[in-house]
Design a protein around this motif. Structure first.
Motif, PDB file in Angstrom:
ATOM      1  N   ASN A 183       0.866  -1.167   0.000  1.00  0.00           N
ATOM      2  CA  ASN A 183       0.000   0.000   0.000  1.00  0.00           C
ATOM      3  C   ASN A 183       0.911   1.229   0.000  1.00  0.00           C
ATOM      4  O   ASN A 183       1.654   1.458   0.951  1.00  0.00           O
ATOM      5  N   LEU A 184       0.875   1.982  -1.082  1.00  0.00           N
ATOM      6  CA  LEU A 184       1.703   3.167  -1.250  1.00  0.00           C
ATOM      7  C   LEU A 184       0.826   4.391  -0.996  1.00  0.00           C
ATOM      8  O   LEU A 184      -0.194   4.568  -1.659  1.00  0.00           O
ATOM      9  N   SER A 185       1.214   5.209  -0.017  1.00  0.00           N
ATOM     10  CA  SER A 185       0.402   6.368   0.379  1.00  0.00           C
ATOM     11  C   SER A 185       1.164   7.660   0.162  1.00  0.00           C
ATOM     12  O   SER A 185       2.342   7.756   0.503  1.00  0.00           O
ATOM     13  N   ASN A 186       0.460   8.646  -0.379  1.00  0.00           N
ATOM     14  CA  ASN A 186       1.003   9.981  -0.547  1.00  0.00           C
ATOM     15  C   ASN A 186       0.709  10.747   0.739  1.00  0.00           C
ATOM     16  O   ASN A 186      -0.446  10.996   1.077  1.00  0.00           O
ATOM     17  N   ALA A 187       1.748  11.121   1.473  1.00  0.00           N
ATOM     18  CA  ALA A 187       1.573  11.781   2.772  1.00  0.00           C
ATOM     19  C   ALA A 187       1.005  13.192   2.641  1.00  0.00           C
ATOM     20  O   ALA A 187       0.417  13.706   3.581  1.00  0.00           O
ATOM     21  N   GLU A 188       1.138  13.799   1.477  1.00  0.00           N
ATOM     22  CA  GLU A 188       0.698  15.188   1.321  1.00  0.00           C
ATOM     23  C   GLU A 188      -0.792  15.318   1.057  1.00  0.00           C
ATOM     24  O   GLU A 188      -1.388  16.338   1.383  1.00  0.00           O
ATOM     25  N   ASN A 189      -1.416  14.301   0.434  1.00  0.00           N
ATOM     26  CA  ASN A 189      -2.839  14.417   0.140  1.00  0.00           C
ATOM     27  C   ASN A 189      -3.651  13.218   0.622  1.00  0.00           C
ATOM     28  O   ASN A 189      -4.836  13.106   0.317  1.00  0.00           O
ATOM     29  N   ALA A 190      -3.027  12.290   1.340  1.00  0.00           N
ATOM     30  CA  ALA A 190      -3.674  11.108   1.935  1.00  0.00           C
ATOM     31  C   ALA A 190      -4.239  10.137   0.902  1.00  0.00           C
ATOM     32  O   ALA A 190      -5.035   9.275   1.244  1.00  0.00           O
ATOM     33  N   LYS A 191      -3.844  10.253  -0.357  1.00  0.00           N
ATOM     34  CA  LYS A 191      -4.264   9.280  -1.371  1.00  0.00           C
ATOM     35  C   LYS A 191      -3.364   8.062  -1.271  1.00  0.00           C
ATOM     36  O   LYS A 191      -2.173   8.178  -0.995  1.00  0.00           O
ATOM     37  N   SER A 192      -3.948   6.882  -1.504  1.00  0.00           N
ATOM     38  CA  SER A 192      -3.153   5.665  -1.467  1.00  0.00           C
ATOM     39  C   SER A 192      -3.641   4.694  -2.526  1.00  0.00           C
ATOM     40  O   SER A 192      -4.779   4.790  -3.009  1.00  0.00           O
ATOM     41  N   VAL A 193      -2.765   3.758  -2.874  1.00  0.00           N
ATOM     42  CA  VAL A 193      -3.084   2.763  -3.887  1.00  0.00           C
ATOM     43  C   VAL A 193      -2.273   1.501  -3.588  1.00  0.00           C
ATOM     44  O   VAL A 193      -1.149   1.587  -3.088  1.00  0.00           O
ATOM     45  N   LYS A 194      -2.884   0.347  -3.855  1.00  0.00           N
ATOM     46  CA  LYS A 194      -2.157  -0.920  -3.726  1.00  0.00           C
ATOM     47  C   LYS A 194      -1.395  -1.143  -5.022  1.00  0.00           C
ATOM     48  O   LYS A 194      -1.960  -1.013  -6.111  1.00  0.00           O
TER      49      LYS A 194
END
Length: 125
Positions: A36-47
């Motif tokens: 699970n890769l999460s973008n810390a700046e906008n809280a979007k994530s994707v497997k």
């Protein structure tokens, strides 16, 4: 959190939904692991499917994953990465838009279900 510049995948990976990331940043996730890769700046994530890369100065990903995370090629990604357990892996296999992955996964699931139905019918007789 780790911050790395985002680059496009190498040409031999074009059309594949995967992320290439140096082993130092993979948090113990093995090659071909689902994370699970999460973008810390906008809280979007994707497997994503994670493979390695010798270049430890960048993260490599295709357009679709960059869009899902809200990051531009050439920009920087402040990210966190966590390992996905087996229920999440099955979900990823069944939901990924890549037909080379989800078609065999659905066929395997249908085979298992038909096997269970066959065993149930055999035991009832």
């Amino acid at each position: 959190m780790t911050k790395l510049p985002v680059k496009a995948l190498p040409a031999n990976d074009s059309g594949r939904l995967l992320v290439r990331l140096n082993k130092a940043y993979r948090a113990g996730i093995p090659r071909y692991g689902i994370a699970n890769l999460s973008n810390a700046e906008n809280a979007k994530s994707v497997k994503v499917l994670v493979l390695g890369h010798d270049d430890g100065s960048a993260i490599f990903m295709p357009y679709d994953i960059r869009e899902a995370l809200g990051v531009d090629k050439g920009g920087s990604l402040n990210f966190s990465i966590t390992k996905v357990r087996w229920p999440g892996k099955i979900g990823w296999l069944l939901k990924t838009p890549d037909p080379a992955v989800h078609v065999p996964a659905w066929l395997a699931l249908m085979s298992v279900l038909l096997g269970v139905i066959s065993i149930t019918i055999a035991l009832c007789e």
